[in-house]
Write a protein that holds these residues in place. Sequence first.
Motif, PDB file in Angstrom:
ATOM      1  N   LYS A  76     122.839  59.532  25.200  1.00 35.72           N
ATOM      2  CA  LYS A  76     123.785  60.126  26.166  1.00 35.72           C
ATOM      3  C   LYS A  76     124.926  59.185  26.545  1.00 35.72           C
ATOM      4  O   LYS A  76     125.401  59.194  27.691  1.00 35.72           O
ATOM      5  N   LEU A  77     125.375  58.387  25.591  1.00 31.73           N
ATOM      6  CA  LEU A  77     126.513  57.508  25.877  1.00 31.73           C
ATOM      7  C   LEU A  77     127.768  58.300  26.203  1.00 31.73           C
ATOM      8  O   LEU A  77     128.646  57.813  26.918  1.00 31.73           O
ATOM      9  N   ASP A  78     127.855  59.521  25.667  1.00 32.36           N
ATOM     10  CA  ASP A  78     129.034  60.343  25.917  1.00 32.36           C
ATOM     11  C   ASP A  78     129.123  60.790  27.374  1.00 32.36           C
ATOM     12  O   ASP A  78     130.181  61.251  27.815  1.00 32.36           O
ATOM     13  N   LEU A  79     128.033  60.653  28.125  1.00 34.65           N
ATOM     14  CA  LEU A  79     128.031  61.064  29.532  1.00 34.65           C
ATOM     15  C   LEU A  79     128.316  59.916  30.498  1.00 34.65           C
ATOM     16  O   LEU A  79     128.452  60.141  31.701  1.00 34.65           O
ATOM     17  N   LEU A  80     128.408  58.699  29.979  1.00 36.55           N
ATOM     18  CA  LEU A  80     128.682  57.556  30.844  1.00 36.55           C
ATOM     19  C   LEU A  80     130.140  57.538  31.302  1.00 36.55           C
ATOM     20  O   LEU A  80     131.039  57.935  30.560  1.00 36.55           O
ATOM     21  N   SER A  81     130.359  57.028  32.488  1.00 40.57           N
ATOM     22  CA  SER A  81     131.718  56.844  32.980  1.00 40.57           C
ATOM     23  C   SER A  81     132.357  55.646  32.269  1.00 40.57           C
ATOM     24  O   SER A  81     131.666  54.822  31.661  1.00 40.57           O
ATOM     25  N   LYS A  82     133.673  55.546  32.332  1.00 40.76           N
ATOM     26  CA  LYS A  82     134.367  54.416  31.705  1.00 40.76           C
ATOM     27  C   LYS A  82     133.898  53.092  32.292  1.00 40.76           C
ATOM     28  O   LYS A  82     133.761  52.093  31.581  1.00 40.76           O
ATOM     29  N   LYS A  83     133.636  53.087  33.579  1.00 43.76           N
ATOM     30  CA  LYS A  83     133.167  51.871  34.236  1.00 43.76           C
ATOM     31  C   LYS A  83     131.815  51.438  33.694  1.00 43.76           C
ATOM     32  O   LYS A  83     131.588  50.249  33.402  1.00 43.76           O
ATOM     33  N   ASP A  84     130.906  52.405  33.542  1.00 42.89           N
ATOM     34  CA  ASP A  84     129.571  52.082  33.041  1.00 42.89           C
ATOM     35  C   ASP A  84     129.604  51.672  31.570  1.00 42.89           C
ATOM     36  O   ASP A  84     128.818  50.820  31.139  1.00 42.89           O
ATOM     37  N   LYS A  85     130.504  52.275  30.804  1.00 38.68           N
ATOM     38  CA  LYS A  85     130.605  51.905  29.387  1.00 38.68           C
ATOM     39  C   LYS A  85     131.012  50.447  29.215  1.00 38.68           C
ATOM     40  O   LYS A  85     130.618  49.790  28.245  1.00 38.68           O
ATOM     41  N   LYS A  86     131.804  49.950  30.156  1.00 39.49           N
ATOM     42  CA  LYS A  86     132.219  48.542  30.085  1.00 39.49           C
ATOM     43  C   LYS A  86     131.040  47.603  30.289  1.00 39.49           C
ATOM     44  O   LYS A  86     131.073  46.442  29.863  1.00 39.49           O
ATOM     45  N   GLN A  87     129.971  48.103  30.967  1.00 41.25           N
ATOM     46  CA  GLN A  87     128.797  47.281  31.225  1.00 41.25           C
ATOM     47  C   GLN A  87     127.747  47.411  30.125  1.00 41.25           C
ATOM     48  O   GLN A  87     126.721  46.727  30.155  1.00 41.25           O
ATOM     49  N   LEU A  88     128.012  48.266  29.145  1.00 38.56           N
ATOM     50  CA  LEU A  88     126.990  48.639  28.177  1.00 38.56           C
ATOM     51  C   LEU A  88     126.540  47.480  27.296  1.00 38.56           C
ATOM     52  O   LEU A  88     125.343  47.321  27.014  1.00 38.56           O
ATOM     53  N   ASP A  89     127.467  46.647  26.862  1.00 36.64           N
ATOM     54  CA  ASP A  89     127.139  45.578  25.914  1.00 36.64           C
ATOM     55  C   ASP A  89     126.069  44.631  26.454  1.00 36.64           C
ATOM     56  O   ASP A  89     125.232  44.127  25.698  1.00 36.64           O
ATOM     57  N   ARG A  90     126.082  44.394  27.751  1.00 36.91           N
ATOM     58  CA  ARG A  90     125.114  43.445  28.318  1.00 36.91           C
ATOM     59  C   ARG A  90     123.694  43.998  28.294  1.00 36.91           C
ATOM     60  O   ARG A  90     122.726  43.254  28.433  1.00 36.91           O
ATOM     61  N   TYR A  91     123.570  45.324  28.050  1.00 40.46           N
ATOM     62  CA  TYR A  91     122.243  45.933  27.951  1.00 40.46           C
ATOM     63  C   TYR A  91     121.805  46.160  26.510  1.00 40.46           C
ATOM     64  O   TYR A  91     120.621  46.331  26.249  1.00 40.46           O
TER      65      TYR A  91
END
Length: 298
Positions: free
Chosen positions: A193-208
């Motif tokens: 469900k990456l398509d449902l993430l906000s732009k702000k949350d997508k920026k934090q994705l790499d650290r996870y």
Amino acid sequence: MVRYAQLVMGPAGSGKSTYCSNMVKHGESIRRIVHVVNLDPAAEHFDYPVLVDVRELIQVDDAMEDESLRFGPNGGLVFCMEYLSQNFDWLHEQLDDIEDDYILFDCPGQIELYICKSLPQQAYFVGQIELYTHIPVMKQLVEALQKWNFNVCSVYLIDSQFLIEASKFVSGVLTALSTMVNLETAHVNVMTKLDLLSKKDKKQLDRYLEPTMQGLLYDEFEDDKFSKKFKKLNAAIAAMIDDYSLVRFLPLDQSDEDSINYVLLQIDTCLQFGEDMEPREMREQEEDPDQVDSGFDG
């Protein structure tokens, strides 16, 4: 003949049925036949053609409505899965006539949660996955599939919206890890469900996706409001995950064909899918030396 099985698992709402539907459609686009077997006796509807449906054997409603059993939803689910394990011959008969060799098993996703609160505004929780750790049904299923000449890969899905907070991420990692340890198969973890993430949350994705657990938890729990014992517990769990480096997540955006293809490629590698094609082609050429080599036909 070797056949290939994906066990599609994860918490309720993590996108298992959507994943299966997208894999079927993607298979059509790359000219691969992908079948789906429903193993959820509580399922209601599907977005994909169902090849085999466990509800033809038993349904959760059967267990809940039986006056001698009087099960609730979770007890009914466990009863149904144990009933399936006692009737694997039925599943074997359903699969035995299938000529195509790539099958997804859409598994149940119910999870029991124990919540341990440290403060009213914060919670650290660990999931207890009954079907994968407390009863042997899924392990028995893996052993049965392997006996039936399936290469098996466990595909564990977790909703990306569940993982964008460090404390929740640790919970997701532990549930995935417990499944990996119990089933002892090739294993791929997928963040859906990456398509449902906000732009702000997508920026934090790499650290996870490539996390350093101790760093993640330090950022969240450095506040003095947390007790030393609580911080020590979290540090120990984070160190264990970092030391073993067993859990990593592949990102999956269901709206992006390249993303779907990337995840499928990683799973195919774990399954050793297609590795028997080259020797077979070589044998065919040895039997017919006049055969013209036209290259690999995907």
